[in-house]
Design an enzyme around this catalytic site. Structure first.
Site, PDB file in Angstrom:
ATOM      1  N   TYR A 141       0.616  -1.143   0.067  1.00 33.98           N
ATOM      2  CA  TYR A 141       0.095  -0.203   0.433  1.00 33.98           C
ATOM      3  C   TYR A 141       0.513   0.993  -0.428  1.00 33.98           C
ATOM      4  O   TYR A 141       0.203   2.055  -0.735  1.00 33.98           O
ATOM      5  CB  TYR A 141      -0.881  -0.220   0.855  1.00 33.98           C
ATOM      6  CG  TYR A 141      -1.156   1.426   1.382  1.00 33.98           C
ATOM      7  CD1 TYR A 141      -2.315   1.582   0.309  1.00 33.98           C
ATOM      8  CD2 TYR A 141      -1.414   2.356   2.689  1.00 33.98           C
ATOM      9  CE1 TYR A 141      -3.676   2.647   0.856  1.00 33.98           C
ATOM     10  CE2 TYR A 141      -2.041   2.923   3.067  1.00 33.98           C
ATOM     11  CZ  TYR A 141      -2.516   4.196   1.987  1.00 33.98           C
ATOM     12  OH  TYR A 141      -3.386   4.815   2.032  1.00 33.98           O
ATOM     13  N   PHE A 169      -2.390  11.171   8.277  1.00 29.72           N
ATOM     14  CA  PHE A 169      -1.772  10.461   9.104  1.00 29.72           C
ATOM     15  C   PHE A 169      -3.111   9.919   9.588  1.00 29.72           C
ATOM     16  O   PHE A 169      -3.918   9.818   8.561  1.00 29.72           O
ATOM     17  CB  PHE A 169      -1.197  11.410  10.584  1.00 29.72           C
ATOM     18  CG  PHE A 169       0.560  11.848   9.594  1.00 29.72           C
ATOM     19  CD1 PHE A 169       0.473  11.989   9.136  1.00 29.72           C
ATOM     20  CD2 PHE A 169       1.604  10.608  10.506  1.00 29.72           C
ATOM     21  CE1 PHE A 169       2.067  12.677   8.394  1.00 29.72           C
ATOM     22  CE2 PHE A 169       2.795  10.892  10.559  1.00 29.72           C
ATOM     23  CZ  PHE A 169       3.250  11.758   9.356  1.00 29.72           C
ATOM     24  N   ILE A 208      -8.074  -4.672  20.727  1.00 29.69           N
ATOM     25  CA  ILE A 208      -6.879  -3.560  20.941  1.00 29.69           C
ATOM     26  C   ILE A 208      -5.677  -4.771  20.675  1.00 29.69           C
ATOM     27  O   ILE A 208      -5.500  -5.876  21.590  1.00 29.69           O
ATOM     28  CB  ILE A 208      -6.633  -3.275  22.294  1.00 29.69           C
ATOM     29  CG1 ILE A 208      -7.775  -1.897  22.733  1.00 29.69           C
ATOM     30  CG2 ILE A 208      -5.340  -2.450  22.210  1.00 29.69           C
ATOM     31  CD1 ILE A 208      -8.485  -1.638  23.826  1.00 29.69           C
ATOM     32  N   ARG A 283      -1.206  -6.411  15.629  1.00 33.22           N
ATOM     33  CA  ARG A 283      -1.182  -6.167  13.843  1.00 33.22           C
ATOM     34  C   ARG A 283      -0.075  -6.090  13.680  1.00 33.22           C
ATOM     35  O   ARG A 283       1.109  -5.401  13.450  1.00 33.22           O
ATOM     36  CB  ARG A 283      -2.044  -4.947  13.638  1.00 33.22           C
ATOM     37  CG  ARG A 283      -3.320  -5.481  12.436  1.00 33.22           C
ATOM     38  CD  ARG A 283      -4.380  -4.462  12.882  1.00 33.22           C
ATOM     39  NE  ARG A 283      -4.102  -3.265  12.669  1.00 33.22           N
ATOM     40  CZ  ARG A 283      -4.577  -1.824  12.427  1.00 33.22           C
ATOM     41  NH1 ARG A 283      -5.797  -2.478  12.239  1.00 33.22           N
ATOM     42  NH2 ARG A 283      -4.176  -0.776  12.384  1.00 33.22           N
ATOM     43  N   ASP A 286       2.017  -2.757  12.145  1.00 34.07           N
ATOM     44  CA  ASP A 286       1.628  -1.245  13.197  1.00 34.07           C
ATOM     45  C   ASP A 286       2.878  -0.866  13.548  1.00 34.07           C
ATOM     46  O   ASP A 286       3.709  -1.161  14.694  1.00 34.07           O
ATOM     47  CB  ASP A 286       0.638  -1.403  14.028  1.00 34.07           C
ATOM     48  CG  ASP A 286      -0.434  -1.633  13.466  1.00 34.07           C
ATOM     49  OD1 ASP A 286      -1.135  -1.430  12.823  1.00 34.07           O
ATOM     50  OD2 ASP A 286      -1.502  -2.362  14.124  1.00 34.07           O
TER      51      ASP A 286
HETATM   52  N1  UFG Z   1      -6.319  -0.850  16.478  1.00 33.72           N
HETATM   53  C1  UFG Z   1      -7.009  -1.148  17.097  1.00 33.72           C
HETATM   54  N2  UFG Z   1      -8.191  -2.105  17.073  1.00 33.72           N
HETATM   55  C2  UFG Z   1      -9.117  -1.611  16.013  1.00 33.72           C
HETATM   56  C3  UFG Z   1      -7.811  -0.875  15.040  1.00 33.72           C
HETATM   57  C4  UFG Z   1      -7.069  -0.835  15.518  1.00 33.72           C
HETATM   58  O1  UFG Z   1      -5.710  -1.793  18.397  1.00 33.72           O
HETATM   59  O2  UFG Z   1      -9.826  -2.009  15.613  1.00 33.72           O
HETATM   60  C5  UFG Z   1      -4.443   0.060  16.217  1.00 33.72           C
HETATM   61  C6  UFG Z   1      -3.661  -0.800  15.370  1.00 33.72           C
HETATM   62  O3  UFG Z   1      -3.111  -1.840  16.125  1.00 33.72           O
HETATM   63  C7  UFG Z   1      -3.286   0.696  15.660  1.00 33.72           C
HETATM   64  C8  UFG Z   1      -3.961   2.306  15.882  1.00 33.72           C
HETATM   65  O4  UFG Z   1      -5.599   1.351  16.341  1.00 33.72           O
HETATM   66  O5  UFG Z   1      -1.989   0.721  16.733  1.00 33.72           O
HETATM   67  C9  UFG Z   1      -4.291   2.786  15.180  1.00 33.72           C
HETATM   68  O6  UFG Z   1      -5.649   2.374  14.095  1.00 33.72           O
HETATM   69  P1  UFG Z   1      -5.822   2.281  12.660  1.00 33.72           P
HETATM   70  O7  UFG Z   1      -6.372   0.953  11.926  1.00 33.72           O
HETATM   71  O8  UFG Z   1      -6.909   3.188  12.956  1.00 33.72           O
HETATM   72  O9  UFG Z   1      -4.888   3.231  11.707  1.00 33.72           O
HETATM   73  P2  UFG Z   1      -3.468   3.246  11.118  1.00 33.72           P
HETATM   74  O10 UFG Z   1      -2.614   3.940  12.045  1.00 33.72           O
HETATM   75  O11 UFG Z   1      -3.241   1.733  11.337  1.00 33.72           O
HETATM   76  O12 UFG Z   1      -3.367   3.832   9.562  1.00 33.72           O
HETATM   77  C10 UFG Z   1      -3.119   4.524   8.808  1.00 33.72           C
HETATM   78  C11 UFG Z   1      -4.417   4.609   8.117  1.00 33.72           C
HETATM   79  C12 UFG Z   1      -3.925   4.068   6.251  1.00 33.72           C
HETATM   80  C13 UFG Z   1      -2.368   4.091   7.151  1.00 33.72           C
HETATM   81  C14 UFG Z   1      -1.880   4.220   8.050  1.00 33.72           C
HETATM   82  C15 UFG Z   1      -0.319   4.756   8.173  1.00 33.72           C
HETATM   83  O13 UFG Z   1      -5.731   4.429   8.007  1.00 33.72           O
HETATM   84  O14 UFG Z   1      -4.125   4.266   5.799  1.00 33.72           O
HETATM   85  O15 UFG Z   1      -1.834   5.380   8.745  1.00 33.72           O
HETATM   86  O16 UFG Z   1       0.564   3.928   8.847  1.00 33.72           O
HETATM   87  F1  UFG Z   1      -1.449   3.995   6.027  1.00 33.72           F
END
Ligand code: UFG
Length: 326
Positions: A141, A169, A208, A283, A286
């Site tokens: 991605y 972000f 989480i 996950r 991350d």
């Molecule tokens: N998380 C949980 N439970 C959930 C969903 C997320 O614990 O149900 C955690 C994830 O592990 C992470 C944090 O919450 O630690 C944020 O997760 P998100 O999925 O909300 O967002 P991300 O940081 O993974 O992703 C975002 C954008 C992506 C981009 C990324 C850049 O949505 O498009 O930032 O690293 F690629």
């Protein structure tokens, strides 16, 4: 301005359309509705077509243009899926964008705002990431978005096509009027999942992902930025391109980090409810901490985020999720 918005039926695209319309701009949306929602196209006509169809893009420019500005939000954006099916990401995100750029050249359109991401940076080498941080994506991605940024630079040099890549972000929140909001299928993002666990607890237990990261409470830290603040940045970036030539990139974030547990606590405070959760394994992919240095967008675009507290952001998302209507 007349603006053609690729992906205007999606979460961020629809908020930008509403913001543009409020500021007197005329919009055409080009979207295949694969993840977007027809109900979210309220501020302009919809051309239901695919960016993998080059003729359809050229036709759209010819029939509905000329446009002063192009915005491009169409993308596949699930990190996990990009690892297992990279071809989907390179086809949609890279080939699809190449089709848009070539159609712009064929129809003499010159300015584009591109949705990029913090995922282009990969694992952070410093706590506050600025635009000079090395771009070393750790998944297809992020690679696909980086490839488009490279293409935009080459098109600027070769063809004089002007662009701004906006590296989001963690986009979140909803329009305060709650007519549009975040609605993904499946939903993978933290704030919607926290709120869905309250709206429909039986089908949506909050998970989480990891509580042993090297952070104060052991959960990941992110930079949450409200979708209407992103919308403001898009209009400013568009205006910037009327005075600047070349390919530019700006981070869009608040510059403050909040942990997953901070989000859970803030959501509990906003909604007045206890939030149950389960701790799961981390996950894949991350990074522990991702926080923006967004000074360049502030200084060069004149951008200033309005939503700086988690509570204010979550309050708008909560209004939407209680009555989610698409
Ligand atoms: N998380 C949980 N439970 C959930 C969903 C997320 O614990 O149900 C955690 C994830 O592990 C992470 C944090 O919450 O630690 C944020 O997760 P998100 O999925 O909300 O967002 P991300 O940081 O993974 O992703 C975002 C954008 C992506 C981009 C990324 C850049 O949505 O498009 O930032 O690293 F690629």
């Amino acid at each position: 301005m007349k603006v053609l918005v690729f992906g205007g039926a999606g979460y961020i695209g629809s908020h930008v359309c509403k913001y543009l319309a409020k500021h007197g701009h005329e919009i055409t949306v080009f979207d295949n509705l694969s993840t977007g929602h027809a109900e979210a196209v309220c501020w302009g006509n919809l051309v239901q077509q695919d960016i993998l169809n080059p003729e359809a893009i050229v036709d759209c420019f010819r029939q509905h243009g000329p446009f002063d500005l192009v915005m491009h939000f169409c993308a596949k954006s699930l990190v996990g899926e990009s690892v297992t099916s990279p071809e989907i990401y390179y086809r949609n995100n890279v080939v699809g964008t190449l089709n848009i750029l070539d159609a712009m050249l064929a129809t003499a359109h010159q300015r584009i705002i591109f949705s990029s991401t913090a995922a282009v940076y990969g694992n952070p080498q410093q706590s506050l990431i600025d635009e000079r941080h090395p771009r070393l994506p750790i998944n297809p991605y992020g690679q696909s978005k980086k490839m488009v940024e490279v293409m935009l630079l080459d098109y600027a040099n070769a063809h004089g096509l002007d662009s701004v890549s906006l590296r989001y972000f963690n986009a979140c929140g909803a329009d305060p009027e709650a007519d549009i909001g975040e609605s993904h299928q499946p939903e993978t993002h933290l704030i919607p999942n926290v709120l869905k666990s309250l709206v429909n607890p039986t089908n949506n237990v909050l998970k989480i992902f990891g509580d042993q990261y090297p952070t104060a409470d052991g959960t990941c830290i992110r930079d949450y930025i409200h979708v209407n603040d992103l919308a403001q940045a898009h209009l400013l970036a568009g205006e910037f391109l009327f005075n600047h030539s070349g390919a530019f990139a700006f981070n869009l974030g608040n510059g403050s980090g909040f942990s997953v547990m901070d989000v859970v606590k803030a959501a509990s405070q906003v909604t007045g409810r206890e939030i149950d959760y389960q701790i799961e394994a981390p996950r894949a992919g991350d990074p522990p901490i991702l926080v923006a240095n967004a000074h360049q967008a502030q200084q060069q675009l004149g951008w200033k985020a309005q939503y700086t507290s988690l509570e204010a952001i979550i309050e708008t998302a909560w209004r939407w999720h209680q009555n989610e209507n698409f």
